[in-house]
Enzyme design. Sequence first.
Site, PDB file in Angstrom:
ATOM      1  N   GLU A 185      25.936  32.322  53.789  1.00  0.00           N
ATOM      2  CA  GLU A 185      27.408  31.704  54.418  1.00  0.00           C
ATOM      3  C   GLU A 185      27.867  33.225  55.285  1.00  0.00           C
ATOM      4  O   GLU A 185      27.331  34.246  55.009  1.00  0.00           O
ATOM      5  CB  GLU A 185      28.085  31.606  53.097  1.00  0.00           C
ATOM      6  CG  GLU A 185      28.204  32.568  52.160  1.00  0.00           C
ATOM      7  CD  GLU A 185      29.303  31.989  51.149  1.00  0.00           C
ATOM      8  OE1 GLU A 185      30.084  31.013  51.218  1.00  0.00           O
ATOM      9  OE2 GLU A 185      29.797  32.643  49.991  1.00  0.00           O
ATOM     10  N   TYR A 242      40.869  31.487  42.742  1.00  0.00           N
ATOM     11  CA  TYR A 242      41.915  31.283  43.752  1.00  0.00           C
ATOM     12  C   TYR A 242      41.532  29.914  44.806  1.00  0.00           C
ATOM     13  O   TYR A 242      40.417  29.675  44.581  1.00  0.00           O
ATOM     14  CB  TYR A 242      42.258  32.512  44.634  1.00  0.00           C
ATOM     15  CG  TYR A 242      41.438  32.707  45.814  1.00  0.00           C
ATOM     16  CD1 TYR A 242      40.118  33.331  45.190  1.00  0.00           C
ATOM     17  CD2 TYR A 242      41.652  32.601  46.739  1.00  0.00           C
ATOM     18  CE1 TYR A 242      39.192  33.737  46.271  1.00  0.00           C
ATOM     19  CE2 TYR A 242      40.518  32.761  48.054  1.00  0.00           C
ATOM     20  CZ  TYR A 242      39.536  33.425  47.612  1.00  0.00           C
ATOM     21  OH  TYR A 242      38.516  33.870  48.744  1.00  0.00           O
ATOM     22  N   ARG A 287      38.211  22.003  42.494  1.00  0.00           N
ATOM     23  CA  ARG A 287      37.457  23.202  42.661  1.00  0.00           C
ATOM     24  C   ARG A 287      38.204  24.397  42.072  1.00  0.00           C
ATOM     25  O   ARG A 287      37.460  24.971  41.084  1.00  0.00           O
ATOM     26  CB  ARG A 287      37.193  23.498  44.211  1.00  0.00           C
ATOM     27  CG  ARG A 287      36.374  24.714  44.161  1.00  0.00           C
ATOM     28  CD  ARG A 287      35.871  25.326  45.480  1.00  0.00           C
ATOM     29  NE  ARG A 287      37.097  25.511  46.418  1.00  0.00           N
ATOM     30  CZ  ARG A 287      36.982  25.929  47.690  1.00  0.00           C
ATOM     31  NH1 ARG A 287      35.913  26.015  48.203  1.00  0.00           N
ATOM     32  NH2 ARG A 287      38.207  26.380  48.406  1.00  0.00           N
ATOM     33  N   HIS A 313      37.252  45.302  28.789  1.00  0.00           N
ATOM     34  CA  HIS A 313      36.374  44.466  29.757  1.00  0.00           C
ATOM     35  C   HIS A 313      36.538  43.017  29.202  1.00  0.00           C
ATOM     36  O   HIS A 313      36.504  41.982  29.524  1.00  0.00           O
ATOM     37  CB  HIS A 313      35.125  44.963  29.861  1.00  0.00           C
ATOM     38  CG  HIS A 313      34.684  46.044  30.805  1.00  0.00           C
ATOM     39  ND1 HIS A 313      35.314  47.240  30.771  1.00  0.00           N
ATOM     40  CD2 HIS A 313      34.039  45.991  31.891  1.00  0.00           C
ATOM     41  CE1 HIS A 313      35.268  47.911  31.674  1.00  0.00           C
ATOM     42  NE2 HIS A 313      34.221  47.450  32.324  1.00  0.00           N
ATOM     43  N   LYS A 367      35.141  30.629  43.208  1.00  0.00           N
ATOM     44  CA  LYS A 367      36.171  31.202  44.132  1.00  0.00           C
ATOM     45  C   LYS A 367      37.007  32.379  43.263  1.00  0.00           C
ATOM     46  O   LYS A 367      38.335  31.838  43.123  1.00  0.00           O
ATOM     47  CB  LYS A 367      36.705  30.089  44.767  1.00  0.00           C
ATOM     48  CG  LYS A 367      37.740  30.666  46.166  1.00  0.00           C
ATOM     49  CD  LYS A 367      38.142  29.477  46.796  1.00  0.00           C
ATOM     50  CE  LYS A 367      38.959  29.740  48.070  1.00  0.00           C
ATOM     51  NZ  LYS A 367      38.329  30.843  49.130  1.00  0.00           N
ATOM     52  N   ARG A 399      43.522  47.819  27.905  1.00  0.00           N
ATOM     53  CA  ARG A 399      42.657  47.432  28.893  1.00  0.00           C
ATOM     54  C   ARG A 399      41.312  47.634  28.266  1.00  0.00           C
ATOM     55  O   ARG A 399      40.711  48.622  27.735  1.00  0.00           O
ATOM     56  CB  ARG A 399      42.535  48.596  30.107  1.00  0.00           C
ATOM     57  CG  ARG A 399      41.434  48.308  31.200  1.00  0.00           C
ATOM     58  CD  ARG A 399      41.200  49.349  32.289  1.00  0.00           C
ATOM     59  NE  ARG A 399      39.987  49.356  33.257  1.00  0.00           N
ATOM     60  CZ  ARG A 399      38.816  49.493  32.931  1.00  0.00           C
ATOM     61  NH1 ARG A 399      38.367  49.835  31.581  1.00  0.00           N
ATOM     62  NH2 ARG A 399      37.870  49.176  33.673  1.00  0.00           N
TER      63      ARG A 399
END
Length: 285
Positions: A182, A32, A51, A102, A149, A100
Amino acid sequence: MSVVFLNQKFIPSEEAKISPMDRGFLFGDGVYEVLPSYDGEIIGFDLHIDRLKTNMSAVGISLSWTHQKWLEICKTLIKKNGFGSLGVYLHVSRGPEPVRSHSYADGIDPTVFVFSFKIPPEQIVCKSQIVPYKVSTSLDLRWSRCQIKATSLLGNVMHLQQGQQNGFNETLLFNDKDELREGSTCNVYIVKNGVVITPPLDNHILPGITRCILLDLLLKDGSIGVEERIISKEEVFSATEVWITSSSKGVIPVVEVDGKLINDGEVGDIWLLAQKIYSAGKKNY
Ligand code: PMP
Protein backbone atom coordinates in the site's frame (compact mmCIF):
# COMPACT_ATOMS: atom_id res chain seq x y z
CA MET A 1 -10.74 28.78 17.22
CA SER A 2 -11.69 25.13 16.74
CA VAL A 3 -13.65 22.97 19.15
CA VAL A 4 -12.45 19.48 20.10
CA PHE A 5 -13.89 16.64 22.20
CA LEU A 6 -11.66 15.33 24.98
CA ASN A 7 -12.81 12.90 27.66
CA GLN A 8 -16.54 13.58 27.42
CA LYS A 9 -16.35 17.36 26.93
CA PHE A 10 -16.45 19.73 23.97
CA ILE A 11 -13.79 22.39 24.64
CA PRO A 12 -11.73 24.97 22.70
CA SER A 13 -8.68 23.24 21.19
CA GLU A 14 -6.35 25.49 23.22
CA GLU A 15 -7.75 24.06 26.46
CA ALA A 16 -7.27 20.40 25.47
CA LYS A 17 -4.62 18.76 27.64
CA ILE A 18 -3.62 15.15 28.33
CA SER A 19 -1.23 13.69 30.85
CA PRO A 20 2.31 12.99 29.56
CA MET A 21 1.85 9.61 31.30
CA ASP A 22 -0.85 8.74 28.76
CA ARG A 23 0.23 5.55 27.01
CA GLY A 24 -0.80 7.11 23.72
CA PHE A 25 1.95 9.72 24.25
CA LEU A 26 4.58 7.36 25.71
CA PHE A 27 4.06 4.29 23.49
CA GLY A 28 1.73 5.30 20.64
CA ASP A 29 -0.55 2.81 22.40
CA GLY A 30 -3.87 3.55 20.76
CA VAL A 31 -6.02 3.31 17.65
CA TYR A 32 -7.70 5.92 15.49
CA GLU A 33 -10.07 6.66 12.62
CA VAL A 34 -10.46 9.48 10.09
CA LEU A 35 -13.97 9.98 8.69
CA PRO A 36 -14.65 12.32 5.76
CA SER A 37 -17.68 14.63 5.99
CA TYR A 38 -19.17 17.05 3.49
CA ASP A 39 -21.63 19.66 4.81
CA GLY A 40 -22.43 17.42 7.76
CA GLU A 41 -22.82 14.23 5.75
CA ILE A 42 -20.37 11.56 6.94
CA ILE A 43 -19.22 8.95 4.40
CA GLY A 44 -18.97 5.34 5.60
CA PHE A 45 -19.82 6.09 9.25
CA ASP A 46 -20.77 2.52 10.26
CA LEU A 47 -17.80 1.01 8.39
CA HIS A 48 -15.43 3.37 10.24
CA ILE A 49 -16.91 2.66 13.67
CA ASP A 50 -16.91 -1.10 12.98
CA ARG A 51 -13.19 -0.87 12.11
CA LEU A 52 -12.51 1.21 15.24
CA LYS A 53 -14.20 -1.42 17.40
CA THR A 54 -12.32 -4.25 15.65
CA ASN A 55 -9.03 -2.39 16.26
CA MET A 56 -9.82 -1.62 19.91
CA SER A 57 -10.51 -5.27 20.51
CA ALA A 58 -7.35 -6.30 18.55
CA VAL A 59 -5.18 -4.28 20.96
CA GLY A 60 -7.30 -4.95 24.07
CA ILE A 61 -8.73 -1.48 24.73
CA SER A 62 -12.21 -1.75 26.27
CA LEU A 63 -14.63 1.04 25.48
CA SER A 64 -18.18 -0.02 24.80
CA TRP A 65 -19.54 3.17 23.23
CA THR A 66 -22.39 2.58 20.76
CA HIS A 67 -22.43 3.71 17.14
CA GLN A 68 -25.12 6.20 18.22
CA LYS A 69 -22.83 7.77 20.84
CA TRP A 70 -19.99 8.13 18.32
CA LEU A 71 -22.44 9.59 15.78
CA GLU A 72 -23.66 12.23 18.23
CA ILE A 73 -20.07 13.25 19.04
CA CYS A 74 -19.13 13.48 15.34
CA LYS A 75 -22.26 15.44 14.38
CA THR A 76 -21.91 17.88 17.29
CA LEU A 77 -18.23 18.44 16.53
CA ILE A 78 -18.91 19.05 12.83
CA LYS A 79 -21.64 21.57 13.74
CA LYS A 80 -19.44 23.36 16.29
CA ASN A 81 -16.69 23.66 13.67
CA GLY A 82 -18.90 25.17 10.99
CA PHE A 83 -19.58 22.26 8.57
CA GLY A 84 -17.91 22.34 5.11
CA SER A 85 -15.45 19.63 4.07
CA LEU A 86 -14.08 18.19 7.29
CA GLY A 87 -12.12 15.11 8.29
CA VAL A 88 -13.16 13.90 11.74
CA TYR A 89 -10.28 12.30 13.65
CA LEU A 90 -11.25 9.83 16.42
CA HIS A 91 -8.42 8.79 18.73
CA VAL A 92 -8.69 6.21 21.51
CA SER A 93 -5.53 5.64 23.52
CA ARG A 94 -5.20 3.12 26.34
CA GLY A 95 -5.04 6.04 28.79
CA PRO A 96 -2.69 7.26 31.55
CA GLU A 97 -0.92 5.10 34.14
CA PRO A 98 1.12 6.34 37.14
CA VAL A 99 4.20 4.30 36.21
CA ARG A 100 5.74 3.85 32.75
CA SER A 101 5.87 0.17 31.93
CA HIS A 102 5.56 -1.60 28.57
CA SER A 103 2.95 -3.95 30.04
CA TYR A 104 -0.27 -2.43 31.30
CA ALA A 105 -2.75 -2.99 34.10
CA ASP A 106 -6.40 -3.92 33.55
CA GLY A 107 -9.09 -1.29 33.77
CA ILE A 108 -7.26 1.87 32.65
CA ASP A 109 -9.67 4.58 31.51
CA PRO A 110 -9.07 5.14 27.78
CA THR A 111 -8.43 8.69 26.57
CA VAL A 112 -10.85 9.69 23.80
CA PHE A 113 -9.87 12.68 21.69
CA VAL A 114 -11.85 13.88 18.65
CA PHE A 115 -11.04 16.84 16.45
CA SER A 116 -11.87 17.98 12.94
CA PHE A 117 -9.66 19.35 10.20
CA LYS A 118 -10.26 20.76 6.75
CA ILE A 119 -10.05 18.33 3.82
CA PRO A 120 -10.21 19.13 0.09
CA PRO A 121 -13.75 19.87 -1.17
CA GLU A 122 -15.79 17.01 -2.63
CA GLN A 123 -13.88 15.55 -5.47
CA ILE A 124 -13.96 16.94 -8.92
CA VAL A 125 -15.12 14.49 -11.60
CA CYS A 126 -12.96 16.13 -14.25
CA LYS A 127 -9.53 15.23 -15.61
CA SER A 128 -8.29 18.81 -15.93
CA GLN A 129 -9.21 19.90 -12.40
CA ILE A 130 -7.90 16.96 -10.39
CA VAL A 131 -4.31 17.38 -9.19
CA PRO A 132 -2.63 14.00 -9.85
CA TYR A 133 0.12 12.55 -7.66
CA LYS A 134 3.77 11.80 -8.32
CA VAL A 135 4.99 9.01 -6.07
CA SER A 136 8.18 7.22 -5.09
CA THR A 137 8.67 3.58 -4.09
CA SER A 138 10.34 1.96 -1.10
CA LEU A 139 10.82 -1.36 0.65
CA ASP A 140 8.10 -1.48 3.34
CA LEU A 141 10.01 -1.11 6.62
CA ARG A 142 6.95 -1.00 8.93
CA TRP A 143 5.77 -3.71 11.34
CA SER A 144 3.72 -6.83 10.50
CA ARG A 145 0.38 -5.67 11.93
CA CYS A 146 -0.48 -2.92 9.50
CA GLN A 147 -4.10 -4.12 9.33
CA ILE A 148 -4.56 -2.43 12.75
CA LYS A 149 -5.10 1.32 12.46
CA ALA A 150 -2.70 2.01 15.32
CA THR A 151 -1.59 5.47 16.40
CA SER A 152 2.04 4.26 16.50
CA LEU A 153 2.78 5.42 12.95
CA LEU A 154 6.51 6.15 13.03
CA GLY A 155 7.19 3.76 10.12
CA ASN A 156 4.50 5.43 8.00
CA VAL A 157 5.73 8.90 9.04
CA MET A 158 9.31 8.11 7.98
CA HIS A 159 8.23 6.64 4.62
CA LEU A 160 6.01 9.63 3.74
CA GLN A 161 8.54 12.19 4.95
CA GLN A 162 11.35 10.65 2.91
CA GLY A 163 9.19 10.70 -0.23
CA GLN A 164 8.01 14.26 0.33
CA GLN A 165 11.54 15.51 0.99
CA ASN A 166 12.39 14.25 -2.49
CA GLY A 167 9.41 16.05 -4.06
CA PHE A 168 6.90 13.15 -4.17
CA ASN A 169 3.30 13.21 -2.88
CA GLU A 170 3.33 9.62 -1.62
CA THR A 171 5.54 6.56 -1.16
CA LEU A 172 4.36 3.18 -2.49
CA LEU A 173 5.54 0.31 -0.31
CA PHE A 174 6.71 -3.11 -1.56
CA ASN A 175 7.69 -6.30 0.25
CA ASP A 176 11.10 -7.95 -0.22
CA LYS A 177 9.74 -9.84 -3.26
CA ASP A 178 8.89 -6.50 -4.92
CA GLU A 179 5.15 -7.09 -4.45
CA LEU A 180 2.97 -4.02 -3.89
CA ARG A 181 1.44 -3.52 -0.44
CA GLU A 182 0.00 0.00 0.00
CA GLY A 183 1.09 3.62 0.27
CA SER A 184 2.34 5.20 3.49
CA THR A 185 -1.13 6.75 4.02
CA CYS A 186 -3.33 5.11 1.37
CA ASN A 187 -4.34 2.00 -0.57
CA VAL A 188 -3.04 1.52 -4.12
CA TYR A 189 -4.56 0.28 -7.42
CA ILE A 190 -3.31 -0.30 -10.95
CA VAL A 191 -5.28 -0.56 -14.18
CA LYS A 192 -4.20 -3.21 -16.68
CA ASN A 193 -6.19 -4.19 -19.81
CA GLY A 194 -9.07 -2.06 -18.50
CA VAL A 195 -9.28 -4.00 -15.20
CA VAL A 196 -8.72 -2.36 -11.80
CA ILE A 197 -6.36 -4.45 -9.68
CA THR A 198 -5.46 -3.97 -6.00
CA PRO A 199 -3.50 -6.16 -3.57
CA PRO A 200 -5.59 -8.56 -1.44
CA LEU A 201 -6.01 -7.64 2.24
CA ASP A 202 -3.61 -9.20 4.73
CA ASN A 203 -1.69 -8.14 7.84
CA HIS A 204 0.55 -5.79 5.81
CA ILE A 205 -2.28 -3.62 4.46
CA LEU A 206 -4.85 -1.40 6.16
CA PRO A 207 -8.38 -2.44 5.09
CA GLY A 208 -9.23 1.06 3.86
CA ILE A 209 -12.85 2.17 4.06
CA THR A 210 -12.48 4.06 0.76
CA ARG A 211 -11.10 0.84 -0.78
CA CYS A 212 -14.08 -1.09 0.58
CA ILE A 213 -16.63 1.44 -0.74
CA LEU A 214 -14.90 1.89 -4.12
CA LEU A 215 -14.58 -1.87 -4.81
CA ASP A 216 -18.20 -2.46 -3.77
CA LEU A 217 -19.45 0.35 -6.04
CA LEU A 218 -17.35 -0.84 -8.99
CA LEU A 219 -18.57 -4.43 -8.58
CA LYS A 220 -22.20 -3.31 -8.37
CA ASP A 221 -21.83 -1.01 -11.37
CA GLY A 222 -20.16 -3.72 -13.44
CA SER A 223 -18.69 -1.51 -16.17
CA ILE A 224 -15.09 -1.90 -14.92
CA GLY A 225 -13.59 -5.28 -14.00
CA VAL A 226 -12.09 -5.59 -10.50
CA GLU A 227 -9.42 -8.01 -9.26
CA GLU A 228 -7.74 -8.45 -5.88
CA ARG A 229 -4.38 -10.12 -6.44
CA ILE A 230 -0.63 -9.78 -5.95
CA ILE A 231 0.86 -6.97 -8.09
CA SER A 232 4.55 -6.94 -9.01
CA LYS A 233 6.65 -3.76 -9.09
CA GLU A 234 7.13 -4.27 -12.81
CA GLU A 235 3.33 -4.25 -13.28
CA VAL A 236 3.09 -0.93 -11.44
CA PHE A 237 5.59 0.66 -13.83
CA SER A 238 3.89 -0.79 -16.92
CA ALA A 239 0.30 -0.12 -15.74
CA THR A 240 -1.96 2.06 -17.88
CA GLU A 241 -3.15 3.80 -14.72
CA VAL A 242 -2.23 3.92 -11.04
CA TRP A 243 -4.50 5.34 -8.30
CA ILE A 244 -4.42 5.77 -4.55
CA THR A 245 -7.35 6.10 -2.12
CA SER A 246 -7.93 7.36 1.40
CA SER A 247 -10.81 8.90 3.34
CA SER A 248 -9.38 12.40 3.39
CA LYS A 249 -8.12 12.37 -0.24
CA GLY A 250 -10.72 10.26 -2.08
CA VAL A 251 -9.58 8.57 -5.31
CA ILE A 252 -6.45 10.24 -6.73
CA PRO A 253 -4.76 9.36 -10.03
CA VAL A 254 -0.98 8.87 -10.04
CA VAL A 255 0.86 9.98 -13.19
CA GLU A 256 4.48 9.37 -12.19
CA VAL A 257 6.23 6.58 -10.22
CA ASP A 258 9.92 7.07 -9.35
CA GLY A 259 10.14 9.64 -12.16
CA LYS A 260 8.66 7.27 -14.78
CA LEU A 261 5.49 8.51 -16.48
CA ILE A 262 2.29 6.46 -16.23
CA ASN A 263 -0.11 6.85 -19.21
CA ASP A 264 2.31 9.45 -20.67
CA GLY A 265 1.70 11.59 -17.60
CA GLU A 266 -2.03 11.97 -18.33
CA VAL A 267 -4.96 11.24 -16.01
CA GLY A 268 -6.64 8.09 -17.33
CA ASP A 269 -10.15 7.36 -18.68
CA ILE A 270 -10.78 4.50 -16.24
CA TRP A 271 -10.01 6.82 -13.32
CA LEU A 272 -12.60 9.28 -14.66
CA LEU A 273 -15.24 6.56 -14.94
CA ALA A 274 -14.42 5.16 -11.49
CA GLN A 275 -14.47 8.66 -10.02
CA LYS A 276 -17.95 9.23 -11.49
CA ILE A 277 -19.17 5.95 -9.99
CA TYR A 278 -17.53 6.67 -6.61
CA SER A 279 -18.83 10.25 -6.37
CA ALA A 280 -22.37 9.21 -7.30
CA GLY A 281 -22.50 6.26 -4.85
CA LYS A 282 -20.33 7.06 -1.83
CA LYS A 283 -23.11 8.80 0.13
CA ASN A 284 -25.02 5.50 0.34
CA TYR A 285 -22.40 4.17 2.79
N1 PMP B 1 -3.40 2.65 4.28
C1 PMP B 1 -2.84 3.45 5.20
C2 PMP B 1 -1.48 3.11 5.71
C3 PMP B 1 -3.53 4.58 5.69
O1 PMP B 1 -2.97 5.36 6.63
C4 PMP B 1 -4.82 4.88 5.18
C5 PMP B 1 -5.60 6.05 5.70
N2 PMP B 1 -4.92 7.26 5.70
C6 PMP B 1 -5.36 4.04 4.19
C7 PMP B 1 -4.63 2.92 3.77
C8 PMP B 1 -6.71 4.31 3.59
O2 PMP B 1 -7.72 4.03 4.54
P1 PMP B 1 -9.13 4.78 4.51
O3 PMP B 1 -9.68 4.63 3.15
O4 PMP B 1 -9.91 4.07 5.56
O5 PMP B 1 -8.86 6.22 4.87
